[in-house]
Design a protein around this motif. Structure first.
Motif, PDB file in Angstrom:
ATOM      1  N   ASN A 131       1.151  -1.531   0.293  1.00 26.86           N
ATOM      2  CA  ASN A 131       0.363  -0.013   0.264  1.00 26.86           C
ATOM      3  C   ASN A 131       0.722   1.436  -0.296  1.00 26.86           C
ATOM      4  N   TYR A 132       2.101   0.833  -0.275  1.00 30.28           N
ATOM      5  CA  TYR A 132       2.483   2.265   0.232  1.00 30.28           C
ATOM      6  C   TYR A 132       2.524   3.311  -1.394  1.00 30.28           C
ATOM      7  N   HIS A 133       2.742   2.767  -2.573  1.00 29.03           N
ATOM      8  CA  HIS A 133       2.445   3.886  -3.388  1.00 29.03           C
ATOM      9  C   HIS A 133       1.181   4.740  -3.049  1.00 29.03           C
ATOM     10  N   ASN A 134      -0.170   4.345  -2.804  1.00 28.85           N
ATOM     11  CA  ASN A 134      -1.063   4.488  -2.414  1.00 28.85           C
ATOM     12  C   ASN A 134      -1.358   5.862  -1.733  1.00 28.85           C
ATOM     13  N   ALA A 135      -0.503   5.615  -0.037  1.00 25.77           N
ATOM     14  CA  ALA A 135       0.053   6.147   0.923  1.00 25.77           C
ATOM     15  C   ALA A 135       0.475   6.934   0.630  1.00 25.77           C
ATOM     16  N   TYR A 136       1.834   7.102  -0.152  1.00 27.97           N
ATOM     17  CA  TYR A 136       2.435   8.092  -0.731  1.00 27.97           C
ATOM     18  C   TYR A 136       1.738   9.115  -1.559  1.00 27.97           C
ATOM     19  N   GLN A 137       1.208   8.696  -2.039  1.00 29.60           N
ATOM     20  CA  GLN A 137       0.384   9.530  -3.483  1.00 29.60           C
ATOM     21  C   GLN A 137      -0.753  10.520  -2.539  1.00 29.60           C
ATOM     22  N   LYS A 140       1.012  12.820  -0.586  1.00 31.03           N
ATOM     23  CA  LYS A 140       2.077  13.925  -1.209  1.00 31.03           C
ATOM     24  C   LYS A 140       1.043  15.161  -1.865  1.00 31.03           C
ATOM     25  N   SER A 141      -0.399  14.438  -2.072  1.00 28.15           N
ATOM     26  CA  SER A 141      -1.532  15.698  -2.313  1.00 28.15           C
ATOM     27  C   SER A 141      -1.525  16.126  -1.616  1.00 28.15           C
ATOM     28  N   GLY A 142      -1.761  16.600   0.059  1.00 28.18           N
ATOM     29  CA  GLY A 142      -2.323  16.866   1.413  1.00 28.18           C
ATOM     30  C   GLY A 142      -3.004  16.092   2.081  1.00 28.18           C
ATOM     31  N   MET A 143      -3.236  14.823   1.250  1.00 31.01           N
ATOM     32  CA  MET A 143      -5.073  14.637   1.569  1.00 31.01           C
ATOM     33  C   MET A 143      -4.591  13.805   3.559  1.00 31.01           C
ATOM     34  N   ILE A 144      -3.551  12.961   3.496  1.00 35.71           N
ATOM     35  CA  ILE A 144      -2.885  12.993   4.734  1.00 35.71           C
ATOM     36  C   ILE A 144      -2.112  12.794   5.454  1.00 35.71           C
ATOM     37  N   THR A 145      -1.010  13.173   6.398  1.00 35.40           N
ATOM     38  CA  THR A 145      -0.131  13.976   6.550  1.00 35.40           C
ATOM     39  C   THR A 145       1.073  12.485   7.064  1.00 35.40           C
ATOM     40  N   GLY A 146       2.436  13.103   6.643  1.00 36.68           N
ATOM     41  CA  GLY A 146       3.347  11.890   6.861  1.00 36.68           C
ATOM     42  C   GLY A 146       3.022  11.171   7.572  1.00 36.68           C
ATOM     43  N   THR A 147       2.948  11.262   9.022  1.00 41.56           N
ATOM     44  CA  THR A 147       2.589  10.515   9.957  1.00 41.56           C
ATOM     45  C   THR A 147       1.532   9.099   9.965  1.00 41.56           C
ATOM     46  N   GLU A 148       0.603  10.172   9.543  1.00 37.26           N
ATOM     47  CA  GLU A 148      -0.706   9.270   9.551  1.00 37.26           C
ATOM     48  C   GLU A 148      -0.139   7.541   8.016  1.00 37.26           C
ATOM     49  N   ALA A 149      -0.228   8.456   6.627  1.00 34.82           N
ATOM     50  CA  ALA A 149       0.661   7.649   5.766  1.00 34.82           C
ATOM     51  C   ALA A 149       1.621   6.664   6.210  1.00 34.82           C
ATOM     52  N   ALA A 150       2.490   7.096   7.654  1.00 34.80           N
ATOM     53  CA  ALA A 150       4.017   5.930   7.848  1.00 34.80           C
ATOM     54  C   ALA A 150       2.894   5.025   8.706  1.00 34.80           C
ATOM     55  N   MET A 155       5.451   1.887   9.059  1.00 33.89           N
ATOM     56  CA  MET A 155       6.479   2.289   9.370  1.00 33.89           C
ATOM     57  C   MET A 155       6.720   3.434  10.326  1.00 33.89           C
ATOM     58  N   ALA A 156       7.823   3.665  10.465  1.00 28.47           N
ATOM     59  CA  ALA A 156       8.697   5.159  11.218  1.00 28.47           C
ATOM     60  C   ALA A 156       8.567   6.319  10.147  1.00 28.47           C
ATOM     61  N   LEU A 157       7.852   7.193  10.980  1.00 27.60           N
ATOM     62  CA  LEU A 157       7.685   8.390   9.995  1.00 27.60           C
ATOM     63  C   LEU A 157       8.775   8.708   9.868  1.00 27.60           C
ATOM     64  N   SER A 158      10.578   8.375   9.843  1.00 30.72           N
ATOM     65  CA  SER A 158      11.707   9.030   9.609  1.00 30.72           C
ATOM     66  C   SER A 158      11.958   7.578   8.871  1.00 30.72           C
ATOM     67  N   THR A 159      11.524   6.538   8.787  1.00 25.43           N
ATOM     68  CA  THR A 159      11.573   6.131   7.118  1.00 25.43           C
ATOM     69  C   THR A 159      10.774   5.908   6.388  1.00 25.43           C
ATOM     70  N   PHE A 160       9.221   6.557   6.338  1.00 28.41           N
ATOM     71  CA  PHE A 160       8.662   6.673   5.416  1.00 28.41           C
ATOM     72  C   PHE A 160       9.004   8.097   4.202  1.00 28.41           C
ATOM     73  N   ARG A 161       9.877   9.109   5.630  1.00 34.01           N
ATOM     74  CA  ARG A 161      10.740  10.532   4.894  1.00 34.01           C
ATOM     75  C   ARG A 161      11.996   9.612   4.200  1.00 34.01           C
ATOM     76  N   TYR A 162      12.728   8.383   4.314  1.00 34.21           N
ATOM     77  CA  TYR A 162      13.698   7.820   3.969  1.00 34.21           C
ATOM     78  C   TYR A 162      13.387   7.780   2.643  1.00 34.21           C
ATOM     79  N   ARG A 163      12.688   6.948   2.890  1.00 31.77           N
ATOM     80  CA  ARG A 163      11.748   5.853   1.855  1.00 31.77           C
ATOM     81  C   ARG A 163      11.123   7.046   0.275  1.00 31.77           C
ATOM     82  N   ALA A 164      10.188   7.643   0.606  1.00 37.91           N
ATOM     83  CA  ALA A 164       9.719   8.581   0.363  1.00 37.91           C
ATOM     84  C   ALA A 164      10.597   9.376  -0.600  1.00 37.91           C
TER      85      ALA A 164
END
Length: 172
Positions: A131-137, A140-150, A155-164
């Motif tokens: 589900n990474y691509h969906n959460a990332y999109q 990126k479009s501002g529909m959810i926060t980075g914390t919610e996507a992570a 994933m941890a937020l830092s890992t999500f941002r690094y992978r992004a």
């Protein structure tokens, strides 16, 4: 005796070593300290000299460096013996610190050469969750926060941002 052997498993770059500190607390006047080699005591020139003086002058112990018979404070307690011992100690301490500097330089050169050849350091990244691509999109479009996507991706937020960041480089 086994209880009188102190071994530190970490670098001798400084004297902030648990076993060395334990040894210092236990040593008392007229004790004998055997050291395999001066570079086992330490590799910082000034700190080795300072520790040597602390041990021999302030604590009043004798030191025997096993691989360097000239560094035996039991012998030559006269002015000439002390002078010779101090000179040898200074030379060996200098050599130990210089070797540490050379090792670090060679290590840095080796790492730079490996990186230039494309060698990757560190643990390899695991696969991205399905589900990474969906959460990332949505992030990126501002529909959810980075914390919610992570959290959605487990994933941890830092890992999500690094992978992004990597994801953006690979997508572009």
């Amino acid at each position: 005796m086994e209880e009188n052997i102190y071994v530190d498993r970490q670098s001798g770059k400084d004297f902030e070593r648990p076993q060395y500190k334990r040894l210092l607390r236990k040593l008392k006047k007229d004790d004998m300290l055997y050291i395999k080699s001066i570079d086992r005591l330490g590799r910082n020139y000034e700190e080795v000299l300072e520790q040597w003086r602390l041990l021999t002058k302030e604590k009043g112990i004798d030191i025997v460096v096993l691989d360097m018979p000239l560094l035996d404070t039991r012998r030559g307690k006269d002015l000439m013996g002390t002078f010779l011992s101090d000179i040898v100690l200074q030379v060996l301490s200098f050599v130990a610190e210089n070797e540490r500097i050379n090792i670090r330089q060679r290590q840095a050169e080796g790492i730079a050469a490996a990186k230039a050849k494309g060698v990757k350091f560190g643990r390899p990244s695991g696969p991205l969750p399905d589900n990474y691509h969906n959460a990332y999109q949505r992030w990126k479009s501002g529909m959810i926060t980075g914390t919610e996507a992570a959290k959605e991706c487990g994933m941890a937020l830092s890992t999500f941002r690094y992978r992004a960041e990597l994801y953006e480089k690979n997508e572009g």
